[in-house]
Structure formats: C-alpha cells, structure tokens
Scaffold this motif. Structure first.
Motif, PDB file in Angstrom:
ATOM      1  N   ALA A  26      33.414  31.227  43.132  1.00  0.00           N
ATOM      2  CA  ALA A  26      32.308  31.248  44.084  1.00  0.00           C
ATOM      3  C   ALA A  26      32.339  32.524  44.917  1.00  0.00           C
ATOM      4  N   LEU A  27      33.536  32.975  45.264  1.00  0.00           N
ATOM      5  CA  LEU A  27      33.664  34.217  46.016  1.00  0.00           C
ATOM      6  C   LEU A  27      33.150  35.400  45.211  1.00  0.00           C
ATOM      7  N   THR A  28      33.601  35.550  43.985  1.00  0.00           N
ATOM      8  CA  THR A  28      33.186  36.711  43.199  1.00  0.00           C
ATOM      9  C   THR A  28      31.711  36.640  42.831  1.00  0.00           C
ATOM     10  N   ASP A  29      31.200  35.435  42.627  1.00  0.00           N
ATOM     11  CA  ASP A  29      29.776  35.294  42.291  1.00  0.00           C
ATOM     12  C   ASP A  29      28.875  35.683  43.457  1.00  0.00           C
ATOM     13  N   ALA A  30      29.425  35.711  44.658  1.00  0.00           N
ATOM     14  CA  ALA A  30      28.625  36.086  45.826  1.00  0.00           C
ATOM     15  C   ALA A  30      28.398  37.593  45.907  1.00  0.00           C
ATOM     16  N   TYR A  31      29.060  38.344  45.025  1.00  0.00           N
ATOM     17  CA  TYR A  31      28.920  39.794  44.999  1.00  0.00           C
ATOM     18  C   TYR A  31      28.083  40.212  43.795  1.00  0.00           C
ATOM     19  N   PRO A  32      27.341  41.292  43.915  1.00  0.00           N
ATOM     20  CA  PRO A  32      26.520  41.752  42.781  1.00  0.00           C
ATOM     21  C   PRO A  32      27.372  42.425  41.712  1.00  0.00           C
ATOM     22  N   GLY A  33      26.807  42.573  40.526  1.00  0.00           N
ATOM     23  CA  GLY A  33      27.437  43.400  39.503  1.00  0.00           C
ATOM     24  C   GLY A  33      28.377  42.700  38.560  1.00  0.00           C
ATOM     25  N   ASP A  34      28.259  41.387  38.399  1.00  0.00           N
ATOM     26  CA  ASP A  34      29.105  40.675  37.430  1.00  0.00           C
ATOM     27  C   ASP A  34      30.586  40.917  37.680  1.00  0.00           C
ATOM     28  N   ARG A  35      31.059  40.585  38.873  1.00  0.00           N
ATOM     29  CA  ARG A  35      32.498  40.714  39.147  1.00  0.00           C
ATOM     30  C   ARG A  35      33.265  39.758  38.224  1.00  0.00           C
ATOM     31  N   PHE A  36      34.406  40.224  37.749  1.00  0.00           N
ATOM     32  CA  PHE A  36      35.105  39.573  36.638  1.00  0.00           C
ATOM     33  C   PHE A  36      36.430  38.993  37.111  1.00  0.00           C
ATOM     34  N   THR A  37      36.780  37.812  36.605  1.00  0.00           N
ATOM     35  CA  THR A  37      38.064  37.186  36.925  1.00  0.00           C
ATOM     36  C   THR A  37      38.759  36.762  35.643  1.00  0.00           C
ATOM     37  N   VAL A  38      40.047  37.069  35.551  1.00  0.00           N
ATOM     38  CA  VAL A  38      40.833  36.704  34.374  1.00  0.00           C
ATOM     39  C   VAL A  38      42.202  36.226  34.840  1.00  0.00           C
ATOM     40  N   ALA A  39      42.663  35.150  34.261  1.00  0.00           N
ATOM     41  CA  ALA A  39      43.947  34.564  34.633  1.00  0.00           C
ATOM     42  C   ALA A  39      45.015  34.936  33.624  1.00  0.00           C
ATOM     43  N   GLU A  40      46.204  35.208  34.140  1.00  0.00           N
ATOM     44  CA  GLU A  40      47.401  35.250  33.297  1.00  0.00           C
ATOM     45  C   GLU A  40      48.009  33.850  33.315  1.00  0.00           C
ATOM     46  N   VAL A  41      48.182  33.259  32.129  1.00  0.00           N
ATOM     47  CA  VAL A  41      48.680  31.892  32.033  1.00  0.00           C
ATOM     48  C   VAL A  41      49.742  31.842  30.945  1.00  0.00           C
ATOM     49  N   GLY A  42      50.981  31.751  31.361  1.00  0.00           N
ATOM     50  CA  GLY A  42      52.069  31.622  30.399  1.00  0.00           C
ATOM     51  C   GLY A  42      52.644  30.212  30.414  1.00  0.00           C
ATOM     52  N   GLY A  43      53.590  29.961  29.532  1.00  0.00           N
ATOM     53  CA  GLY A  43      54.284  28.689  29.547  1.00  0.00           C
ATOM     54  C   GLY A  43      53.931  27.785  28.384  1.00  0.00           C
ATOM     55  N   ASP A  44      54.588  26.635  28.374  1.00  0.00           N
ATOM     56  CA  ASP A  44      54.485  25.705  27.252  1.00  0.00           C
ATOM     57  C   ASP A  44      53.140  25.001  27.178  1.00  0.00           C
ATOM     58  N   HIS A  45      52.387  24.999  28.277  1.00  0.00           N
ATOM     59  CA  HIS A  45      51.114  24.288  28.307  1.00  0.00           C
ATOM     60  C   HIS A  45      49.953  25.250  28.549  1.00  0.00           C
ATOM     61  N   ALA A  46      50.133  26.495  28.159  1.00  0.00           N
ATOM     62  CA  ALA A  46      49.143  27.528  28.453  1.00  0.00           C
ATOM     63  C   ALA A  46      47.792  27.241  27.809  1.00  0.00           C
ATOM     64  N   ASP A  47      47.775  26.691  26.603  1.00  0.00           N
ATOM     65  CA  ASP A  47      46.500  26.452  25.920  1.00  0.00           C
ATOM     66  C   ASP A  47      45.611  25.531  26.750  1.00  0.00           C
ATOM     67  N   ARG A  48      46.186  24.423  27.183  1.00  0.00           N
ATOM     68  CA  ARG A  48      45.409  23.474  27.991  1.00  0.00           C
ATOM     69  C   ARG A  48      45.006  24.096  29.323  1.00  0.00           C
ATOM     70  N   GLU A  49      45.910  24.799  29.960  1.00  0.00           N
ATOM     71  CA  GLU A  49      45.624  25.354  31.282  1.00  0.00           C
ATOM     72  C   GLU A  49      44.576  26.461  31.218  1.00  0.00           C
ATOM     73  N   MET A  50      44.624  27.304  30.196  1.00  0.00           N
ATOM     74  CA  MET A  50      43.603  28.336  30.070  1.00  0.00           C
ATOM     75  C   MET A  50      42.222  27.717  29.934  1.00  0.00           C
ATOM     76  N   ALA A  51      42.131  26.621  29.178  1.00  0.00           N
ATOM     77  CA  ALA A  51      40.853  25.940  29.035  1.00  0.00           C
ATOM     78  C   ALA A  51      40.376  25.370  30.367  1.00  0.00           C
ATOM     79  N   GLU A  52      41.286  24.751  31.122  1.00  0.00           N
ATOM     80  CA  GLU A  52      40.918  24.180  32.415  1.00  0.00           C
ATOM     81  C   GLU A  52      40.495  25.252  33.404  1.00  0.00           C
ATOM     82  N   TYR A  53      41.186  26.371  33.388  1.00  0.00           N
ATOM     83  CA  TYR A  53      40.952  27.400  34.403  1.00  0.00           C
ATOM     84  C   TYR A  53      39.699  28.229  34.140  1.00  0.00           C
ATOM     85  N   THR A  54      39.070  28.031  32.978  1.00  0.00           N
ATOM     86  CA  THR A  54      37.867  28.802  32.637  1.00  0.00           C
ATOM     87  C   THR A  54      36.690  27.908  32.272  1.00  0.00           C
ATOM     88  N   ALA A  55      36.794  26.633  32.549  1.00  0.00           N
ATOM     89  CA  ALA A  55      35.806  25.667  32.049  1.00  0.00           C
ATOM     90  C   ALA A  55      34.522  25.658  32.874  1.00  0.00           C
TER      91      ALA A  55
END
Length: 547
Positions: free
Chosen positions: A269-298
């Motif tokens: 919501a913070l980045t969407d309040a700014y113009p220009g398609d501000r981008f967010t990307v998470a670093e997600v490591g660990g044994d459950h990264a597949d599930r967490e990456m899906a949750e964090y970008t859903a």
C-alpha cells in the motif's frame, strides 16, 4: 530441420519493441551492485556510492532495466551493512545522502531504475532503538525487540538457533533477559508484531521513496516475525548436509509467522501510493520458501515478486531445477511474479559451483542465456557479465563471519564479494589505488571490463547481445513458460504477445542428439557446435516460430 540449416532471424534492437503500458519491472533484468566491492572513488580500499555513480554507464550499456544496491546505511559493519544502525542515512564509508541523490539522478537520466535493500527483520545492536530497548522493561522501546526471561536454570528460553552458529539468544545483563537474534548477536531481532515497529519501518521506506528510489528488495523478510509463544522448533529428519546447529531444525517458530503477509500488504500500500510502478521483491530462503513466496506475493495486494535459493545454493546446475522453478510459479490467477538469480552476495558464484571441469567461458554464456530466458525477473550479480569465477580469499584475509565460522566446510561469502576488475593494467584491477578490503583474485584482471569491452567475442559483449534479445522479444519478458523436456536436453517454450519461442540447453557433459522443430528460425545460439542434429555440452539455441 537441423541446427546446421536453421535460418537466422535478426532481432529488433533496443527497447522499442516493448509494450509501453507494461509495468517496467515485469520481466525486468536488474543488476546487483555490492557497493563495498564495485569501485572505490576515494582511495580507502572500500567501494562507495560515488564509485557506483562513476560506472553507471557501464551498467546501462548492458541493457538492464535497473540496479539493486546492497545496504549502504549507517552501520558498524559486523555483517557489512546488513546490521543497520540508521535506516535513514548513508554510512560515511559509502558517502553521503547527497552522493546517493546524485546516483539516483544520474541513473534515472540513463533510464535505470534504482532498487535498494530494506533490512527489516533486525537492526544493529548500535541502533538507537535497541539502545533504548535494552535499558529497561517498561520504556517506550521496551517491546521493539524480542526479549524473554531465562529458563529456571538460566538457559535460553527455547532451542532456536542462529544462522551463523550457536543459540539464537544472547543474555543482556542490563535488562536481565535474553534477546533473540536469527543472525549475529550484534543483529537483534525486531519485534515485527509491534505496530509501532511496523510504522517506523514504513516511515523509513517512505524516506527513500521520497528521495526517488524505484523499489525495495526486502532482505530475509520471512525472518521478520516469530511465534510469540516461543515454542521449540522440531528436529528435522536425519539426512542432508549440516554444517550448523541451525541446519538440524525445522524453522517454523523462530520465523515465518502468518502475520508477515498482512505487514507486506502495508508495504505494498505504501509503494502503490507513489507514481511510477514502484517495485517490491522479497528474499525468501529456507525449507518452506515455496509456500512463503506464494503467500508474500498473492492477490495483487502483497509484494510484486519474490526469489528464493533454488539456484543460489545448488551445487550443480541440472534441468530438474528449471522444472521445479517453473512448477513453483505456474501463472495461476492471483499469483505473484517470480524473480531468479544464479549468484549474489550470499552464495558462491555460479561459475565456480557449476563448471565441473568444463569450459567456464562457455558455461558463463550459456547461463546468461538460460537466466534471461526463464519466466520472471532476472537478477545479474556484478561480475557475472564478465564471467568472473569465485574469488580465492586466503584464510588470513577472510572477514565474513559466516565464512570464518564455517571454514573450510563452505566456500563462504567473501569469495563472491571480491573487487570488480575494471582494468587489466591498473593497480588492484582499477578498483582502488590502495589495497582493497578483500584481495583481487589473480585471475580477475585479465577479465576486466576494459579488456572485454574491446573484444567483440568477450563474455561482456555476449551479455549485451543476450540482454538485447530480452528486450526485443516480449515472449521472453512476459510470456508463459512450458517445460517440454528435461532429459537429455532441457527444452522449454516461451509464448505470449503474439510470438512463440523455443529454447534448448544441453546441461550435460556429453553431446546430445537434438533436432530443431520444423517451422522455427534461429534467434541466438551459444556454443552450438557444427554437427547436424547434435547439441554439444553447454550448447544452447533460442528460436522463434515462423509466421
């Protein structure tokens, strides 16, 4: 039709073929700069922001869309900037806020976006927040970090272990409690459940958005919230390589709490309040990264993208990894957008992990084509465009705490952070006028930018050629991906925006029989060989369907 008889299609150059209405970050290629190691502008042996600014033309010449800059904030440098003491200032060894502003201005003038790290799971123990928190149990910052009483016998509250070895708890006599740290003891864990902490972190993000940054990489974000009940982590089943106590546990309570996703919705919501398609990307490591990456970008209300360690920690490059990666991000409704990287500051360089006695130059070019042919964003680590191998750092020059603790069991991180070679003839490969903070590998000066720039057949110019393909073919940037086969040749298609491409890669050590399908013309080839119907080791082709 065989490789020997394929027609070659000349791809349109530059970015004119792209959809002007598409978000800039979707399918972007982003170049990672580790500022300590990129270029030293003031002769102290440490890279800095002005050094990055001086070489932005080189980065732009590659054809990338943006630059991710690793931390440059005020820090005691126990973990080389990932222990932040002030989220809203530049450490003097890197320069000043004015230097950062000039970097952003020049980058934007060159058409480059600027992505910066946000380290929001922990701070330095020298941060003012922690200094206040450790004073007593009742002050305004008392609940900004994770504190807990000792067990009856004085031992830590539970069995959680730190990534860098040893318990995930350190006793603090001033407060009479243990504080939690997933990494070094000098990196106390923020209490991400606390709304005041979240507000303060978002305010720090707003500070940099107001200065013109185009997005954030959120470091180790799945470590940002813990189980408030402090339950013990269960043991993992036997098996696998284990070099640290951390590796013996299923890390389900010290990290990965369900409340992380709602916080990331606040970040979006913070980045969407700014113009220009501000981008967010998470670093997600660990044994459950597949599930967490899906949750964090859903659901288009969390982060835009995420990447894990599928490739970064792989000891071999095999086609099965590509199949797994495609399966993780099938393109379902409400799904986020993937990002991929083969090397970064936390992992040994891919060239050294995956060469296995083969030609490293041939491997480097094939990997560049593979990385930029995958569906998702491609992150290129500084020096990958040169084909740099892992730097050799003797034990007495190691500075990375993880490398020192685990030596000699792992290659460590120092070897991936050695100075960028700019000149084959200048002292210290043109990185600095004095001895750098890490040594220049003796093999690297011959691979310097200055030398490769003048060689049409160099890896540097191959990188430019390959990245031009990414911009010229919308299917490579945003098209669907379907894996056709993984053995004996990795074959997948990219389809979208009115074109269909097919890519084939021989990741093995032997020649493999492979015949190109009818009705396709060659766009690009890497180490293709000369025998009809045969793709040699590290050979690859990219083709477009006719019509």
């Amino acid at each position: 039709m065989t490789l020997a008889t394929l027609n070659v299609v000349t791809a349109p150059q530059g970015r004119q073929a792209e959809d002007a209405h598409q978000e800039w970050w979707r399918g972007a290629v982003i170049y990672q700069v580790y500022p300590r190691s990129f270029s030293d502008s003031n002769g102290d042996g440490i890279g800095d922001l002005n050094g990055v600014t001086a070489h932005l033309e080189h980065i732009a010449s590659l054809g990338v869309d943006g630059v991710w800059i690793s931390p440059f904030y005020t820090s005691p440098m126990k973990d080389f900037g990932y222990d932040v003491a002030d989220y809203c200032d530049v450490d003097p060894i890197f320069g000043s806020l004015a230097d950062f502003d000039r970097l952003v201005e020049k980058a934007h003038g060159l058409g480059l976006k600027i992505i910066i790290d946000q380290v929001w799971s922990h701070t330095s123990d020298q941060h003012d927040w922690f200094k206040a928190s450790r004073l007593d149990r009742t002050g305004p910052y008392s609940d900004w970090y994770v504190w807990a009483d000792a067990r009856a016998d004085g031992s830590p509250p539970n069995n959680w272990q730190s990534v860098f070895g040893g318990p995930g708890w350190t006793w603090d006599a001033r407060r009479g409690q243990y504080y939690m740290h997933n990494f070094l003891p000098e990196q106390p864990q923020l209490n991400g459940h606390n709304p005041a902490v979240q507000d303060a972190l978002l305010a720090a993000g707003r500070f940099w958005l107001d200065r013109g940054v185009d997005g954030f990489r959120l470091d180790a974000i799945n470590f940002s919230m813990h189980d408030p009940d402090l339950k013990d982590n269960p043991a993992l089943p036997p098996g696998g390589k284990r070099t640290r106590p951390f590796d013996f546990q299923d890390k389900i309570h010290n990290q990965s709490h369900a409340d992380i996703a709602p916080f990331l919705a606040r970040v979006r919501a913070l980045t969407d309040a700014y113009p220009g398609d501000r981008f967010t990307v998470a670093e997600v490591g660990g044994d459950h990264a597949d599930r967490e990456m899906a949750e964090y970008t859903a659901d288009n209300r969390h982060l835009h993208s995420a990447y894990g360690f599928l490739y970064l920690y792989a000891s071999r490059m095999v086609a099965e990894l590509v199949r797994q990666g495609a399966a993780m991000w099938p393109g379902a409704e409400g799904e986020g957008w993937p990002s991929w990287t083969f090397s970064n500051h936390d992992a040994p360089r891919a060239i050294s992990r995956w060469t296995e006695g083969r030609d490293p130059r041939a491997l480097a070019e094939m990997l560049m084509l593979l990385l930029t042919s995958l569906r998702g964003n491609a992150f290129i680590y500084y020096g990958e465009e040169l084909g740099l191998p892992q730097g050799e750092v003797p034990y007495d020059r190691l500075v990375d705490p993880e490398a020192i603790v685990n030596w000699p069991q792992t290659l460590g991180r120092d070897g991936a952070r050695t100075p960028m070679p700019w000149s084959a003839t200048a002292p210290f490969a043109g990185f600095s006028t004095v001895e750098p903070w890490l040594p220049v590998d003796p093999r690297h000066p011959a691979m310097a930018v200055e030398t490769q720039d003048a060689d049409p057949a160099s890896m540097l110019n191959a990188t430019r050629r390959i990245l031009a393909l990414r911009h010229a073919h919308p299917a490579l940037k945003v098209g669907d991906m379907t894996v056709q086969s993984i053995e004996p040749v990795l074959v997948f298609t990219r389809e979208g925006a009115g074109e269909r491409l097919i890519a084939a890669f021989n990741l093995s050590h032997e020649d493999q029989s492979w015949t190109a399908p009818e009705g396709y013309s060659l766009i690009d080839a890497v180490n293709p060989g000369h025998l009809p119907g045969v793709l040699p080791p590290l050979g690859a082709v990219l083709m477009k369907q006719d019509g």
